[in-house]
Write a protein that holds these residues in place. Structure first.
Motif, PDB file in Angstrom:
ATOM      1  N   PHE A   3       0.829  -1.207   0.000  1.00 24.29           N
ATOM      2  CA  PHE A   3       0.000   0.000   0.000  1.00 24.29           C
ATOM      3  C   PHE A   3       0.863   1.257   0.000  1.00 24.29           C
ATOM      4  O   PHE A   3       0.543   2.242  -0.662  1.00 24.29           O
ATOM      5  N   TYR A   4       1.957   1.223   0.754  1.00 20.72           N
ATOM      6  CA  TYR A   4       2.840   2.387   0.795  1.00 20.72           C
ATOM      7  C   TYR A   4       3.416   2.689  -0.584  1.00 20.72           C
ATOM      8  O   TYR A   4       3.393   3.837  -1.043  1.00 20.72           O
ATOM      9  N   TYR A   5       3.950   1.658  -1.240  1.00 20.16           N
ATOM     10  CA  TYR A   5       4.553   1.898  -2.550  1.00 20.16           C
ATOM     11  C   TYR A   5       3.514   2.249  -3.604  1.00 20.16           C
ATOM     12  O   TYR A   5       3.786   3.045  -4.504  1.00 20.16           O
ATOM     13  N   ALA A   6       2.336   1.689  -3.513  1.00 14.90           N
ATOM     14  CA  ALA A   6       1.291   2.048  -4.473  1.00 14.90           C
ATOM     15  C   ALA A   6       0.900   3.509  -4.310  1.00 14.90           C
ATOM     16  O   ALA A   6       0.721   4.229  -5.305  1.00 14.90           O
ATOM     17  N   ASP A   7       0.777   3.986  -3.078  1.00 15.67           N
ATOM     18  CA  ASP A   7       0.467   5.396  -2.848  1.00 15.67           C
ATOM     19  C   ASP A   7       1.647   6.295  -3.200  1.00 15.67           C
ATOM     20  O   ASP A   7       1.467   7.408  -3.700  1.00 15.67           O
TER      21      ASP A   7
ATOM     22  N   LEU B  33       2.128   9.554  -6.938  1.00 12.77           N
ATOM     23  CA  LEU B  33       2.616  10.921  -7.084  1.00 12.77           C
ATOM     24  C   LEU B  33       3.423  11.108  -8.371  1.00 12.77           C
ATOM     25  O   LEU B  33       3.416  12.176  -8.966  1.00 12.77           O
ATOM     26  N   TYR B  34       4.130  10.058  -8.785  1.00 13.70           N
ATOM     27  CA  TYR B  34       4.980  10.165  -9.972  1.00 13.70           C
ATOM     28  C   TYR B  34       4.212   9.971 -11.268  1.00 13.70           C
ATOM     29  O   TYR B  34       4.601  10.494 -12.301  1.00 13.70           O
ATOM     30  N   PHE B  35       3.138   9.227 -11.228  1.00  9.35           N
ATOM     31  CA  PHE B  35       2.342   8.961 -12.426  1.00  9.35           C
ATOM     32  C   PHE B  35       1.027   9.717 -12.327  1.00  9.35           C
ATOM     33  O   PHE B  35      -0.041   9.157 -12.096  1.00  9.35           O
ATOM     34  N   THR B  36       1.107  11.024 -12.522  1.00  6.83           N
ATOM     35  CA  THR B  36      -0.078  11.864 -12.346  1.00  6.83           C
ATOM     36  C   THR B  36      -1.066  11.723 -13.502  1.00  6.83           C
ATOM     37  O   THR B  36      -2.255  11.880 -13.307  1.00  6.83           O
TER      38      THR B  36
ATOM     39  N   ASN C 166      -4.803   1.828  -9.776  1.00  2.53           N
ATOM     40  CA  ASN C 166      -5.778   1.279  -8.838  1.00  2.53           C
ATOM     41  C   ASN C 166      -5.172   0.087  -8.117  1.00  2.53           C
ATOM     42  O   ASN C 166      -4.199  -0.501  -8.551  1.00  2.53           O
ATOM     43  N   TYR C 167      -5.788  -0.232  -7.010  1.00  3.96           N
ATOM     44  CA  TYR C 167      -5.364  -1.402  -6.246  1.00  3.96           C
ATOM     45  C   TYR C 167      -6.009  -2.622  -6.887  1.00  3.96           C
ATOM     46  O   TYR C 167      -7.183  -2.869  -6.742  1.00  3.96           O
ATOM     47  N   GLY C 168      -5.223  -3.393  -7.571  1.00  4.71           N
ATOM     48  CA  GLY C 168      -5.753  -4.575  -8.226  1.00  4.71           C
ATOM     49  C   GLY C 168      -5.894  -5.729  -7.266  1.00  4.71           C
ATOM     50  O   GLY C 168      -5.745  -5.597  -6.043  1.00  4.71           O
ATOM     51  N   LEU C 169      -6.187  -6.863  -7.810  1.00  2.00           N
ATOM     52  CA  LEU C 169      -6.341  -8.065  -7.001  1.00  2.00           C
ATOM     53  C   LEU C 169      -5.019  -8.476  -6.369  1.00  2.00           C
ATOM     54  O   LEU C 169      -4.993  -9.018  -5.268  1.00  2.00           O
ATOM     55  N   ALA C 170      -3.923  -8.170  -7.021  1.00  2.39           N
ATOM     56  CA  ALA C 170      -2.608  -8.601  -6.532  1.00  2.39           C
ATOM     57  C   ALA C 170      -2.231  -7.952  -5.208  1.00  2.39           C
ATOM     58  O   ALA C 170      -1.496  -8.533  -4.420  1.00  2.39           O
ATOM     59  N   ILE C 171      -2.715  -6.756  -4.943  1.00  2.00           N
ATOM     60  CA  ILE C 171      -2.364  -6.109  -3.686  1.00  2.00           C
ATOM     61  C   ILE C 171      -3.211  -6.654  -2.531  1.00  2.00           C
ATOM     62  O   ILE C 171      -2.839  -6.561  -1.380  1.00  2.00           O
TER      63      ILE C 171
END
Length: 86
Positions: free
Chosen positions: A34-38, A42-45, A50-55
């Motif tokens: 979750f930390y890395y996804a959030d 910021l870099y891919f504006t 989205n949070y897929g099934l893998a997370i």
């Protein structure tokens, strides 16, 4: 016969420890994911991330060790009650 049945349940303490370690490891993996996804949002504006099934798979996989831990604890209680009856 008694030594065979007792030797079968010798490693229950290790199983409980392993289950707890696995749950903590999966919880850490979920927090880091979750930390890395959030963080990368910021870099891919221009993109929608989205949070897929893998997370959510670590969350789903935490259920099995928790159920195993409950079953191991019930088994320990059962073995102790059988030892009291003897």
């Amino acid at each position: 016969f008694r030594s065979v049945s007792q030797s079968r349940y010798v490693r229950t303490r290790f199983q409980v420890l392993l289950c707890k370690f696995l749950v903590m490891l999966l919880a850490g993996q979920l927090i880091v994911s979750f930390y890395y996804a959030d963080h990368y949002k910021l870099y891919f504006t221009g993109y929608e991330i989205n949070y897929g099934l893998a997370i959510f798979l670590p969350l789903l996989s935490m259920i099995l060790p928790i159920l195993a831990l409950k079953a191991i604890k019930r088994d320990i209680v059962l073995v102790k009650s059988a030892d009291r009856i003897r």
